[in-house]
Scaffold this motif. Structure first.
Motif, short mmCIF file in Angstrom:
data_model
loop_
_atom_site.label_atom_id
_atom_site.label_comp_id
_atom_site.label_asym_id
_atom_site.label_seq_id
_atom_site.Cartn_x
_atom_site.Cartn_y
_atom_site.Cartn_z
N GLY A 89 0.79 -1.22 0.00
CA GLY A 89 0.00 0.00 0.00
C GLY A 89 0.82 1.27 0.00
N ASP A 90 2.15 1.16 -0.08
CA ASP A 90 2.99 2.35 -0.02
C ASP A 90 2.83 3.19 -1.29
N VAL A 91 2.87 4.50 -1.10
CA VAL A 91 2.74 5.44 -2.22
C VAL A 91 3.82 6.51 -2.07
N ARG A 92 4.41 6.90 -3.18
CA ARG A 92 5.44 7.94 -3.12
C ARG A 92 5.55 8.66 -4.46
N ASP A 93 6.10 9.85 -4.40
CA ASP A 93 6.37 10.59 -5.63
C ASP A 93 7.72 10.13 -6.15
N CYS A 94 8.03 10.54 -7.36
CA CYS A 94 9.27 10.10 -8.01
C CYS A 94 9.94 11.33 -8.58
N THR A 95 10.80 11.97 -7.80
CA THR A 95 11.41 13.22 -8.22
C THR A 95 12.93 13.14 -8.35
N THR A 96 13.58 12.38 -7.48
CA THR A 96 15.03 12.24 -7.58
C THR A 96 15.47 10.99 -6.82
N ALA A 97 16.48 10.34 -7.32
CA ALA A 97 17.06 9.17 -6.65
C ALA A 97 18.34 8.78 -7.38
N ALA A 98 19.16 8.02 -6.70
CA ALA A 98 20.40 7.53 -7.31
C ALA A 98 20.13 6.23 -8.05
N HIS B 43 3.60 14.82 -17.93
CA HIS B 43 4.87 14.43 -18.51
C HIS B 43 6.04 14.96 -17.69
N ARG B 44 7.10 14.16 -17.62
CA ARG B 44 8.27 14.49 -16.82
C ARG B 44 9.52 14.47 -17.68
N LEU B 45 10.33 15.50 -17.52
CA LEU B 45 11.65 15.52 -18.15
C LEU B 45 12.65 15.06 -17.11
N GLU B 46 13.27 13.91 -17.35
CA GLU B 46 14.23 13.34 -16.41
C GLU B 46 15.64 13.57 -16.92
N LEU B 47 16.47 14.16 -16.08
CA LEU B 47 17.88 14.38 -16.39
C LEU B 47 18.73 13.49 -15.50
N TYR B 48 19.84 13.01 -16.03
CA TYR B 48 20.72 12.10 -15.30
C TYR B 48 22.10 12.73 -15.20
N THR B 49 22.56 12.93 -13.96
CA THR B 49 23.85 13.55 -13.73
C THR B 49 24.76 12.56 -13.00
N PRO B 50 26.06 12.58 -13.31
CA PRO B 50 26.98 11.60 -12.70
C PRO B 50 27.21 11.90 -11.23
N ASN B 51 27.43 10.85 -10.45
CA ASN B 51 27.66 10.99 -9.01
C ASN B 51 29.13 10.99 -8.63
N ASP B 52 30.01 10.73 -9.59
CA ASP B 52 31.44 10.69 -9.27
C ASP B 52 32.23 10.86 -10.57
N PRO B 53 33.50 11.18 -10.49
CA PRO B 53 34.30 11.41 -11.70
C PRO B 53 34.32 10.22 -12.66
N GLY B 54 34.37 9.01 -12.09
CA GLY B 54 34.39 7.83 -12.97
C GLY B 54 33.10 7.71 -13.76
#
Length: 285
Positions: free
Chosen positions: A220-229, A255-266
């Motif tokens: 029954g859990d509900v949540r939004d989806c805005t940011t996560a790793a 509609h959602r525009l999702e952007l993906y940014t790196p978490n580390d130099p590698g």
């Protein structure tokens, strides 16, 4: 699709009397959480009315009653919004076939203005990919044609692939964590669009094909989806970690525009190595 009563019961079951200061005097209890009459009393409504509400027999619930229930059940902002969405369903008709989704021109303009080295995708209300840039395709669309999102009948479905494609567990190193987010957001979406026949069919298909989805849905859990790793094992560049961020367009809230940014130099280096490959990939032409 979920009913108001089902959601209320799932939230009632998770609240113990001790959490809200109720004394039980050691008497045996047949329910894991609050009894109906206890919740009704704390929310300031009659036990009979609350019972009808949970059983789907009450015609409506006022904003004040819903807010009182949300307070007693300790719902967060997203759960409260879902509760209100479910309460409005009774006045709506049954399932209907929605029109094909078309991303707003401003969403597409923003996508086109992004640096091609920044992976980005436009997602529809059911998690279909409506568009992506070259980097987004390179990151998430391995083996798929670049123009697949242009055709409503060929659009990749993120939830379907995530739960029904066995390779998704290899691709997502934090698969279970992301699965919880997916399920919670799909529940929120189902509450917003209870008449969407395509969404109902998608949920049914995934429910039948994925035991994990069915188990998570039952919570029954509900949540939004805005940011996560997202910790990925990409077939071309190997392990990398990115964070997705969602941008919403007021003219096109579905509609959602999702952007993906790196978490580390590698990971940043891995993304840079992905982008030139799109110009040579047969799937991108």
């Amino acid at each position: 699709m979920e009913s108001l009563g089902t959601f209320l019961k799932s939230r009632r079951d998770r609240i113990t009397p001790a959490e809200i200061g109720l004394r039980t005097y050691g008497s045996p209890r047949r329910v894991p959480g609050l009894r109906r009459e206890e919740l009704a009393q704390l929310a300031g409504v009659s036990a009979g009315y609350y019972t009808r509400l949970e059983q789907g027999l009450a015609e409506s619930a006022s904003e004040q009653v819903l807010d009182a229930l949300a307070r007693v059940l300790r719902l967060d902002e997203v759960e409260s919004a879902h509760l209100h969405n479910l309460a409005r369903q009774s006045a709506r008709s049954g399932l209907s076939e929605p029109p094909a989704e078309t991303p707003h021109e401003r969403v597409l303009a923003l996508l086109a203005a992004l640096d091609e080295a920044t992976p980005a995708v436009v997602l529809g209300r059911r998690g279909d990919i409506l568009d992506w840039n070259r980097a987004g395709h390179a990151l998430l669309g391995d083996g798929l044609a670049f123009d697949a999102p242009k055709d409503p009948d060929r659009r990749p479905s993120v939830p379907r692939a995530f739960f029904l494609d066995p390779s998704a567990r290899d691709f997502h190193r934090n698969w279970y964590e992301l699965a919880e987010i997916h399920v919670g957001y799909l529940r929120l979406t189902a509450g917003r669009y209870p008449t969407d026949a395509k969404l109902a069919a998608l949920l049914g298909e995934i429910m039948m094909g994925s035991d994990t989805f069915a188990e998570l849905w039952a919570t029954g859990d509900v949540r939004d989806c805005t940011t996560a790793a997202m910790h990925l094992q990409h077939p071309v560049v190997g392990a990398l970690s990115v964070t997705y961020q969602v941008w919403l367009q007021p003219d096109s809230p579905d509609h959602r525009l999702e952007l993906y940014t790196p978490n580390d130099p590698g990971s940043a280096d891995a993304l840079r190595r992905l982008v030139p490959r799109t110009a040579e990939s047969p799937a991108s032409r």
